[in-house]
Write a protein that holds these residues in place. Sequence first.
Motif, PDB file in Angstrom:
ATOM      1  N   SER A  14      69.046 -28.002  69.607  1.00  0.00           N
ATOM      2  CA  SER A  14      68.763 -29.407  69.227  1.00  0.00           C
ATOM      3  C   SER A  14      67.889 -29.470  67.988  1.00  0.00           C
ATOM      4  O   SER A  14      68.122 -30.277  67.071  1.00  0.00           O
ATOM      5  CB  SER A  14      68.079 -30.129  70.393  1.00  0.00           C
ATOM      6  OG  SER A  14      68.901 -30.119  71.539  1.00  0.00           O
ATOM      7  N   VAL A  15      66.875 -28.619  67.971  1.00  0.00           N
ATOM      8  CA  VAL A  15      66.009 -28.583  66.785  1.00  0.00           C
ATOM      9  C   VAL A  15      66.801 -28.185  65.554  1.00  0.00           C
ATOM     10  O   VAL A  15      66.657 -28.774  64.460  1.00  0.00           O
ATOM     11  CB  VAL A  15      64.832 -27.616  67.032  1.00  0.00           C
ATOM     12  CG1 VAL A  15      64.039 -27.388  65.749  1.00  0.00           C
ATOM     13  CG2 VAL A  15      63.921 -28.171  68.115  1.00  0.00           C
ATOM     14  N   CYS A  17      70.053 -28.530  64.979  1.00  0.00           N
ATOM     15  CA  CYS A  17      70.927 -29.645  64.588  1.00  0.00           C
ATOM     16  C   CYS A  17      70.138 -30.758  63.911  1.00  0.00           C
ATOM     17  O   CYS A  17      70.570 -31.323  62.890  1.00  0.00           O
ATOM     18  CB  CYS A  17      71.661 -30.187  65.810  1.00  0.00           C
ATOM     19  SG  CYS A  17      72.871 -29.034  66.509  1.00  0.00           S
ATOM     20  N   SER A  18      68.989 -31.072  64.475  1.00  0.00           N
ATOM     21  CA  SER A  18      68.174 -32.152  63.899  1.00  0.00           C
ATOM     22  C   SER A  18      67.719 -31.793  62.496  1.00  0.00           C
ATOM     23  O   SER A  18      67.777 -32.622  61.561  1.00  0.00           O
ATOM     24  CB  SER A  18      66.963 -32.421  64.804  1.00  0.00           C
ATOM     25  OG  SER A  18      67.377 -32.810  66.095  1.00  0.00           O
ATOM     26  N   VAL A  19      67.262 -30.549  62.337  1.00  0.00           N
ATOM     27  CA  VAL A  19      66.804 -30.125  61.001  1.00  0.00           C
ATOM     28  C   VAL A  19      67.967 -30.137  60.011  1.00  0.00           C
ATOM     29  O   VAL A  19      67.841 -30.594  58.862  1.00  0.00           O
ATOM     30  CB  VAL A  19      66.155 -28.735  61.111  1.00  0.00           C
ATOM     31  CG1 VAL A  19      65.882 -28.161  59.719  1.00  0.00           C
ATOM     32  CG2 VAL A  19      64.872 -28.816  61.912  1.00  0.00           C
ATOM     33  N   ILE A  21      70.793 -31.902  60.123  1.00  0.00           N
ATOM     34  CA  ILE A  21      71.191 -33.285  59.812  1.00  0.00           C
ATOM     35  C   ILE A  21      70.188 -33.949  58.886  1.00  0.00           C
ATOM     36  O   ILE A  21      70.546 -34.643  57.917  1.00  0.00           O
ATOM     37  CB  ILE A  21      71.362 -34.082  61.114  1.00  0.00           C
ATOM     38  CG1 ILE A  21      72.563 -33.542  61.909  1.00  0.00           C
ATOM     39  CG2 ILE A  21      71.545 -35.565  60.817  1.00  0.00           C
ATOM     40  CD1 ILE A  21      72.701 -34.135  63.282  1.00  0.00           C
ATOM     41  N   ALA A  22      68.904 -33.741  59.168  1.00  0.00           N
ATOM     42  CA  ALA A  22      67.875 -34.340  58.319  1.00  0.00           C
ATOM     43  C   ALA A  22      67.967 -33.812  56.894  1.00  0.00           C
ATOM     44  O   ALA A  22      67.851 -34.557  55.901  1.00  0.00           O
ATOM     45  CB  ALA A  22      66.498 -34.056  58.922  1.00  0.00           C
TER      46      ALA A  22
END
Length: 585
Positions: A14-15, A17-19, A21-22
């Motif tokens: 999750s981390v 993917c979040s990084v 995408i950001a």
Amino acid sequence: MKKRQTALIVVLFSVLCSVTIAFYLYTVDLIVSQTRRRGLDAIDQIRRALDREEGTVQEIILQLSQTIPAHIVIVDTDARLLADSHKAETQLSGKYIDADLSEARLRRGEATHALRNRHPDNLSVSIAKQVDIRDHEGVLISVTYDIDEIRRLEISFLIWMIITFLLLTAMIVLFLTIQIKRYRRPIRTLLQHTKDAAASGLSKISIDTVDPDLDELVENFNSLVDRYDFLVVNDNRKYSRINTLLSNLQTGILMIDRSNKITLVNPRAEMLLDLDKARLFASGDVFPSNNEHIAAILRQTRLIHGDREARSLRLTSSRGEILECSLEAMTNKYLPYDYTGVLVLVRDVTEMKRLDRLKQQFVANVSHELRTPLTVISGFAETLGAWKGLSDDDRNSAVSIIALEAARLKKLIGELLTLSRFDDGVQEETFSPFDVSEIVREVRTALEPIERSKDISTMIHLPNHGPVMDGVKLWFRQIVYNIYDNALKYTPAGGWVEINVAESDRSLSLSVSDSGPGVPKEEREHIFERFYQINRSTNSKNPGSGLGLSIAKHMIDQLSGTILVSENREGGALFILRFPVRKAL
């Protein structure tokens, strides 16, 4: 463990993917910002060209479209289309409706929009701004760029994300593999300990681990070992006490289960019933048919299995012992209190029966010894009833006999009281030193009438100095008196008695021998029993109560002495007494 690993992977993914995408959004936003500045510069260039050059707006825009790689649209304040770089006409008419232009008009400034077009590989960025040109005020100029690099950017980000995910997954797998090995090693150690415990017994374990759960498990396991050891020690103590009790009981114990098999034998029962316990249980032969005692007991237990009634049995061992067997049904101590078998208690009552016989004989002897003088006294008392008809000699003879029998009765009662005192453990006498030679002479003087009446010669050998003994003077005198009186009683007329006193550093010995018939070997261990006489005939020439030697034996024991009966060189009796000496003159 598995839940924690899964949660860790989900969080890390999750981390990631979040990084990703950001970062992607940041990159797109950066591209849009750069395109906006580029578009504003292009709009300023278009404004200057429109103010400077001659021609229609459409013509000028078509010329600029050769140098500006964008879709240029110009509309006036009424939304009438003034120029469109995608149209080849030199004159345009009609209205042009566009959201970017409308927003720029409303804001009276500029507007920027980034939209995906119909081709998913491109991103359209539109910049609209309101400006004033030569013949028109407040016109809106829109510049739209198609950024086709966005697809490559997305592919790059996707590749980077996949590579990063694979690297991250590999790191996680490696980390988890190391952790699993670290967990598996102590777990294997724990499993090996449990296998060893199952094979031989529990022992404490020590495992090198940083996991608190495993530490707690090891601690709980060691606590379990401590508890187990405590229970084992308590059980061993309990079993030791039970085994000690069973081993030291003088009562034989057998336990026989419902199938009539022997399940427990204590050493006393093994000895009394001639059982070989080791062979019995090693061979599994719990029905020793060659043992008639066990066969008799098992016949009774079969009956008890049926009616649950207690029974008794009397047996005689191969050694002549009388055995009494008590058989009782056993029930479980706890619920449901079911029937478990038969408890057999085996007692050797040989001595008890012998004591019963001695007791009966004692009562008979006491009755006889009391009846004889009482009968004589009663008879001569009746004779004295005819006092006037008796001569003086008859009267004196009757009175003398009554006095003699009364003295005999008094002596018997005194002896019985003395024995009773010893039986009760009453010792009121205190020890004091006394002269042994003096006591021997006193006894000789007291019994001299009997000696003269039977013409017995007594030889006394005493040390030159008077030996002194520390003890009870009255007891020692009674001992010497009873032994000497017994020798005179059994020595025939004209015989002899010899008394010899000797002293050493630690002991005093006194021996009394006679020329009588002696004491048969089979009688020697019984002569100190109460009322025991070698010649039991009531018409014996040697009357007596049979208590003298018994009393002497009690007193010798109290003075820590010993007495031995044997035979002298001429076949008569020999009594040897030895006493410890505490003082000497």
